[in-house]
Design an enzyme around this catalytic site. Structure first.
Site, mmCIF file in Angstrom:
data_model
loop_
_atom_site.group_PDB
_atom_site.id
_atom_site.type_symbol
_atom_site.label_atom_id
_atom_site.label_comp_id
_atom_site.label_asym_id
_atom_site.label_seq_id
_atom_site.Cartn_x
_atom_site.Cartn_y
_atom_site.Cartn_z
ATOM 1 N N ASN A 6 0.879 -1.169 0.000
ATOM 2 C CA ASN A 6 0.000 0.000 0.000
ATOM 3 C C ASN A 6 0.915 1.216 0.000
ATOM 4 O O ASN A 6 1.443 1.608 1.047
ATOM 5 C CB ASN A 6 -0.891 -0.052 1.247
ATOM 6 N N ARG A 64 -2.403 -1.947 -3.685
ATOM 7 C CA ARG A 64 -3.625 -1.179 -3.473
ATOM 8 C C ARG A 64 -3.581 0.047 -4.388
ATOM 9 O O ARG A 64 -2.631 0.829 -4.345
ATOM 10 C CB ARG A 64 -3.710 -0.716 -2.022
ATOM 11 N N HIS A 153 -13.144 2.685 -0.507
ATOM 12 C CA HIS A 153 -13.169 1.708 0.602
ATOM 13 C C HIS A 153 -13.754 0.367 0.162
ATOM 14 O O HIS A 153 -14.237 -0.413 0.999
ATOM 15 C CB HIS A 153 -14.035 2.214 1.788
ATOM 16 N N LEU A 182 -16.005 3.446 9.358
ATOM 17 C CA LEU A 182 -15.787 4.720 10.045
ATOM 18 C C LEU A 182 -14.349 4.761 10.554
ATOM 19 O O LEU A 182 -14.035 4.235 11.615
ATOM 20 C CB LEU A 182 -16.769 4.857 11.228
ATOM 21 N N GLY A 185 -11.096 8.352 7.137
ATOM 22 C CA GLY A 185 -12.105 8.490 6.084
ATOM 23 C C GLY A 185 -13.300 7.656 6.508
ATOM 24 O O GLY A 185 -13.163 6.765 7.350
ATOM 25 N N ARG A 214 -12.517 15.672 6.542
ATOM 26 C CA ARG A 214 -13.284 15.972 5.324
ATOM 27 C C ARG A 214 -14.741 16.220 5.657
ATOM 28 O O ARG A 214 -15.304 15.581 6.546
ATOM 29 C CB ARG A 214 -13.201 14.800 4.330
ATOM 30 N N ASP A 255 -9.597 13.488 15.901
ATOM 31 C CA ASP A 255 -9.659 12.147 16.469
ATOM 32 C C ASP A 255 -10.948 11.998 17.283
ATOM 33 O O ASP A 255 -11.201 12.773 18.205
ATOM 34 C CB ASP A 255 -8.432 11.924 17.364
ATOM 35 N N GLY A 303 -11.593 2.327 12.497
ATOM 36 C CA GLY A 303 -11.142 2.690 13.838
ATOM 37 C C GLY A 303 -12.261 3.157 14.757
ATOM 38 O O GLY A 303 -12.317 2.774 15.936
ATOM 39 N N ASN A 307 -14.242 0.568 17.575
ATOM 40 C CA ASN A 307 -13.810 0.895 18.945
ATOM 41 C C ASN A 307 -14.702 1.843 19.725
ATOM 42 O O ASN A 307 -14.426 2.117 20.879
ATOM 43 C CB ASN A 307 -12.397 1.500 18.905
ATOM 44 N N GLU A 354 -8.032 -4.775 5.102
ATOM 45 C CA GLU A 354 -7.923 -4.504 3.673
ATOM 46 C C GLU A 354 -6.755 -5.256 3.036
ATOM 47 O O GLU A 354 -6.853 -5.724 1.910
ATOM 48 C CB GLU A 354 -7.816 -2.984 3.440
HETATM 49 P P1 ADP Z 1 -7.699 4.951 8.652
HETATM 50 O O1 ADP Z 1 -8.990 5.409 8.102
HETATM 51 O O2 ADP Z 1 -6.590 5.935 8.507
HETATM 52 O O3 ADP Z 1 -7.326 3.527 8.284
HETATM 53 P P2 ADP Z 1 -8.621 3.930 11.195
HETATM 54 O O4 ADP Z 1 -9.666 3.112 10.533
HETATM 55 O O5 ADP Z 1 -7.578 3.237 11.986
HETATM 56 O O6 ADP Z 1 -7.905 4.929 10.226
HETATM 57 O O7 ADP Z 1 -9.387 4.966 12.135
HETATM 58 C C1 ADP Z 1 -8.660 5.902 12.871
HETATM 59 C C2 ADP Z 1 -9.599 6.691 13.758
HETATM 60 O O8 ADP Z 1 -10.309 5.807 14.624
HETATM 61 C C3 ADP Z 1 -8.873 7.644 14.698
HETATM 62 O O9 ADP Z 1 -8.660 8.883 14.106
HETATM 63 C C4 ADP Z 1 -9.825 7.749 15.843
HETATM 64 O O10 ADP Z 1 -10.665 8.867 15.625
HETATM 65 C C5 ADP Z 1 -10.697 6.525 15.771
HETATM 66 N N1 ADP Z 1 -10.571 5.684 16.963
HETATM 67 C C6 ADP Z 1 -9.612 4.791 17.266
HETATM 68 N N2 ADP Z 1 -9.842 4.237 18.472
HETATM 69 C C7 ADP Z 1 -10.992 4.788 18.943
HETATM 70 C C8 ADP Z 1 -11.769 4.634 20.128
HETATM 71 N N3 ADP Z 1 -11.415 3.797 21.106
HETATM 72 N N4 ADP Z 1 -12.894 5.383 20.243
HETATM 73 C C9 ADP Z 1 -13.259 6.234 19.278
HETATM 74 N N5 ADP Z 1 -12.584 6.417 18.139
HETATM 75 C C10 ADP Z 1 -11.454 5.711 17.976
#
Ligand code: ADP
Length: 369
Positions: A6, A64, A153, A182, A185, A214, A255, A303, A307, A354
């Site tokens: 990637n 990718r 995605h 989520l 992006g 975004r 974040d 993310g 989570n 992915e």
């Molecule tokens: P990417 O889209 O870059 O692959 P991820 O899918 O890993 O990123 O998502 C990253 C985002 O997930 C972080 O910016 C954060 O906002 C969110 N995140 C990670 N852990 C938690 C959590 N425990 N609670 C809420 N949001 C979280």
């Protein structure tokens, strides 16, 4: 073995899989081309990755590639013509396709004789019917400039929708799923019997849900207004809407963890941002329920989706008329199925992967040759 690459503008993520798709090695070369970074350019980044790996049994490299335009509807074995076609798509993805092309060029040079495969973020959405990808603008303009929804995605939505079927003990062809990716992006996808029929991102990864930086969906007049009335140059507007918008624009934090913390402390901007974020998700869940007619599951990933019990709970709260009823304890515990017993629609959490999906698709396409 299959190597998945990637290649981003300033990083190269890699993962080496065995023929049975076990992870053998993985890593990240960061700040490529930057002062004090891990490598001065993509070629030396890839050289250092390859020097560390035992690639004797390498069958293929899966790359990718973000944008496959209307042309690429599945994983594709790379030759000169495919490279030329990906180059022609650079105007549609000026930030994303050039680094992928650099990765492809270097891998072809360093690993001659190994099959190179492009796996596109857009390809899974090739099954969306014309009415789902067409915007109601001058048809000639749209055709001439390739203006339509492509969606992104795709590898994640494909993987997660299949995983959802597995969780429900069904085959992918038997279930309709709304997948919510989520992360930084974010996008929603309606998957009918294993095929994407609607998705929220558009011509670029800018449309749809509210994201880390975004805006997601916007009335296009916002852009005219910022240009004409606020006097902002187009580049600056683009930067604002792609890098200074979303959660960051509303709160100063991109974040979701920080937004949630501040919301818990009663911060008004964070509360508004959280509410707007989950409301947009709900709007898409409702819309895609109407597109699909029958929904078997809503699945959270990425993310935030994987989570954040708060986001998941708020996104589906009170949607019992759509058949969604959440089990609070399962949601808090981080179970894979978080709907209540008797919920007409399953609510699921699936960890996206992915790289594994790229390896799976790469293996499938070289197997076909
Ligand atoms: P990417 O889209 O870059 O692959 P991820 O899918 O890993 O990123 O998502 C990253 C985002 O997930 C972080 O910016 C954060 O906002 C969110 N995140 C990670 N852990 C938690 C959590 N425990 N609670 C809420 N949001 C979280």
């Amino acid at each position: 073995m299959i190597l998945v690459l990637n290649t981003g503008s300033s990083s190269v993520k890699y993962r080496l899989f065995s023929a049975e798709l076990e992870t053998v090695a993985k890593g990240l070369v960061e700040r490529v081309g930057e002062d004090g970074g891990d490598a001065p350019d993509h070629e030396s980044a890839l050289r250092s990755i390859m020097s560390e790996l035992d690639l004797d049994d390498l069958q293929a490299v899966g790359h990718r590639v973000v944008h496959g335009g209307a042309e690429f509807t599945g994983p594709t074995v790379i030759d000169d013509e495919v490279v030329a076609a990906i180059e022609r798509l650079v105007p549609l993805a000026p930030l994303h396709n050039p680094p992928a092309l650099a990765g492809i060029a270097v891998a072809r040079k360093l690993l001659p004789g190994v099959a190179q495969v492009a796996v596109f973020d857009t390809a899974f959405h090739a099954t969306i019917p014309p009415e789902g990808v067409t915007w109601a603008i001058d048809a000639e303009l749209a055709a001439r400039w390739q203006i339509r929804r492509y969606g992104f995605h795709g590898t994640s939505h494909a993987y997660v929708s299949r995983r959802t079927a597995e969780l429900l003990g069904k085959r992918p062809g038997e279930v309709n799923v709304i997948t919510l990716h989520l992360g930084n992006g974010a996008s929603a996808c309606a998957v009918e019997a294993g095929r994407s029929v609607a998705t929220s991102m558009g011509m670029s990864p800018q449309g749809g849900l509210i994201m880390g930086t975004r805006s997601g969906d916007l009335d296009p007049t916002v852009i005219f207004h910022l240009h004409r009335v606020a006097g902002m140059p187009l580049d600056e507007i683009e930067r604002s809407l792609t890098r200074q918008a979303g959660l960051l624009g509303l709160t100063g934090d991109n974040d979701m963890r920080a937004v949630q913390r501040r919301r818990a402390e009663g911060d008004e901007a964070a509360t508004l941002a959280f509410n707007a974020y989950v409301r947009r998700i709900r709007e898409y869940v409702g819309a895609y329920a109407a597109v699909l007619g029958r929904v078997d599951a809503v699945t959270f990933t990425g993310g935030v989706g994987e989570n954040s019990p708060q986001v998941r709970a708020a996104a589906v709260a009170g949607l019992t008329t759509l058949g969604l009823s959440l089990d609070e304890a399962r949601n808090e515990a981080g179970d894979e199925i978080i709907s209540a017993d008797g919920s007409l629609v399953a609510i699921c959490v699936a960890r996206t992967d992915e790289e594994r999906e790229i390896a799976t698709q790469t293996r499938a396409v070289i197997g076909d040759r």
